[in-house]
Motif scaffolding. Structure first.
Motif, short mmCIF file in Angstrom:
data_model
loop_
_atom_site.label_atom_id
_atom_site.label_comp_id
_atom_site.label_asym_id
_atom_site.label_seq_id
_atom_site.Cartn_x
_atom_site.Cartn_y
_atom_site.Cartn_z
N PHE A 108 0.95 -0.86 -0.09
CA PHE A 108 0.40 -0.57 -0.06
C PHE A 108 1.24 1.77 0.03
O PHE A 108 1.90 1.09 0.14
CB PHE A 108 -0.77 0.25 1.51
N ASN A 208 -0.18 -6.82 2.86
CA ASN A 208 -0.64 -5.96 3.80
C ASN A 208 -0.90 -4.70 2.74
O ASN A 208 -0.56 -3.59 2.28
CB ASN A 208 0.57 -4.96 5.08
N ASP A 210 -3.98 -1.67 1.32
CA ASP A 210 -5.54 -0.57 1.83
C ASP A 210 -6.65 -1.82 1.66
O ASP A 210 -6.44 -2.09 0.93
CB ASP A 210 -5.08 0.41 1.27
N GLU A 211 -7.75 -0.76 2.23
CA GLU A 211 -9.31 -1.43 2.02
C GLU A 211 -9.35 -1.44 0.98
O GLU A 211 -10.45 -2.37 0.73
CB GLU A 211 -9.87 0.00 2.72
N ILE A 214 -8.45 -4.96 -1.17
CA ILE A 214 -8.80 -6.24 -0.21
C ILE A 214 -9.32 -7.01 -1.57
O ILE A 214 -9.16 -8.34 -1.63
CB ILE A 214 -9.25 -6.49 0.74
N ASN A 237 -4.15 -12.03 1.10
CA ASN A 237 -4.31 -10.45 0.99
C ASN A 237 -5.23 -10.53 2.43
O ASN A 237 -6.01 -10.94 3.23
CB ASN A 237 -4.56 -9.95 0.21
N SER A 239 -5.97 -6.42 5.09
CA SER A 239 -5.44 -5.36 5.58
C SER A 239 -5.61 -4.98 7.06
O SER A 239 -6.09 -5.36 7.61
CB SER A 239 -6.50 -3.92 5.46
#
Length: 365
Positions: A108, A208, A210-211, A214, A237, A239
């Motif tokens: 991210f 990891n 971001d929203e 996902i 995956n 977040s």
């Protein structure tokens, strides 16, 4: 129970944030600077298993006790860790003590969170960590040579075999090949386990993100997926930010939040289950009016070993185990019908316990 997954990665990739959400605590410092986690944080988490609640209903149990797995948040590694950079020796020692690794990869963009190398490149980050583990293994193997040569001169039968294997392992590592990606025979694998090599540990790769990324992968996740696919490996995956928010909500609120962002379950459930698989663990159950309990054992464990998880006397005086699979019991409906239909099996000392077995041990001490 003693089985541990170590959470590793570069500094500031979200390890401690994920650990806090995983264990639903704030004990790991999640600060925006390298090495904020100095001592490894340890937390036990319940292993999600829908079979447990269904079995509790079948037995009308007063209590439900899930099995657990341990996660260790290990401070971020940096390039040069194998030579002691960034407290590297201490961190590598912590990694050596766990049974499997959860490798967190930053996928991210966020200008407010610094990256130790100044920009986001997930494949480079993976290779940085793997290189440090690989170099640490080479040093560890080289340190064994003098002692083994002395043993060889003293007539130790295993020493020549170990020295030959170490030579092959060092050559393989110098080519950039991780130990777990190479095939060995049974005797060699026994020696390798004795060597406690870092690159022989099962690893779960976690992107990891971001929203927004996902449900729909971003370019960083694509890079990781393509890189791992060439090695026959997979990733999941997650977040850390979403999981952090979820950890602060009640269960009912969690479900509502997940529905809002289009997810079926917390990403951490996937991580816990993958950790369980990486450690080659299975679950068997005991169930009755007082309690329904999940127990963890290694794949391939025999019935007496499973009995020993409950109490050592059960293993010492093992006679037999009355057994039925969860799927079979669930389709029948209750233990009485299972017995009446002759579905309860009587298994002896050589029985290999299977995942989902429900067991009642008979013993005499």
């Amino acid at each position: 129970m003693g089985f541990k997954c170590g959470i590793i990665g570069l500094p500031n990739v979200g390890k401690s944030t994920l650990f806090n959400a995983l264990t639903q605590t704030s004990q790991a410092q999640a600060e925006n600077y390298p090495f904020c986690t100095i001592e490894p944080n340890v937390g036990e988490v319940d292993v999600p298993d829908e079979r447990l609640s269904k079995l509790t209903k079948i037995s009308s149990s007063d209590k439900t006790i899930p099995t657990r797995i341990t996660f260790v948040d290990i401070a971020g590694l940096v390039e040069g860790a194998s030579k002691g950079e960034g407290l590297g020796n201490q961190f590598l020692g912590n990694i050596r003590e766990v049974d499997a690794l959860v490798h967190i990869i930053r996928c991210f963009d966020d200008q407010n969170i610094t990256h130790v190398n100044g920009n986001i490149d997930p494949v480079r980050d993976i290779e940085t960590i793997n290189t440090e583990l690989l170099l640490a293994d080479i040093e560890s193997l080289e340190n064994r040579i003098d002692n083994l040569e002395k043993k060889e001169r003293g007539g130790d039968k295993d020493a020549p075999k170990k020295l030959k294997l170490i030579d092959a392992l060092i050559k393989n590592l110098n080519l950039g090949n991780l130990i777990k990606e190479t095939e060995f025979n049974e005797d060699e694998n026994n020696y390798i386990r004795e060597f406690q090599l870092l690159t022989n540990k099962e690893t779960i790769y976690v992107c990891n993100a971001d929203e927004e990324s996902i449900s729909q992968q971003n370019s960083y996740i694509d890079l990781v997926e393509n890189y791992l696919k060439k090695k026959g490996l997979k990733k999941i995956n997650i977040s850390a930010d979403i999981e952090s928010q979820l950890s602060l909500l009640e269960i009912s609120e969690q479900n509502e939040f997940l529905n809002t962002i289009g997810l079926e379950e917390p990403g951490l459930n996937k991580l816990i289950i993958e950790g369980y698989k990486a450690l080659r663990l299975i679950t068997f159950f005991t169930s009755g009016p007082k309690e329904t309990k999940a127990w963890t054992i290694k794949e391939g464990s025999l019935a007496p070993q499973a009995a020993g998880k409950i109490h050592t006397d059960f293993e010492k005086g093992f006679i037999r185990a009355e057994t039925i699979s969860y799927n079979e019991l669930n389709s029948i409906g209750n233990f009485t019908k299972a017995k009446d239909n002759g579905k309860m099996r009587s298994e002896g000392k050589e029985y290999i316990v299977k995942d989902g077995d429900i067991m009642n041990f008979r013993f005499n001490v």
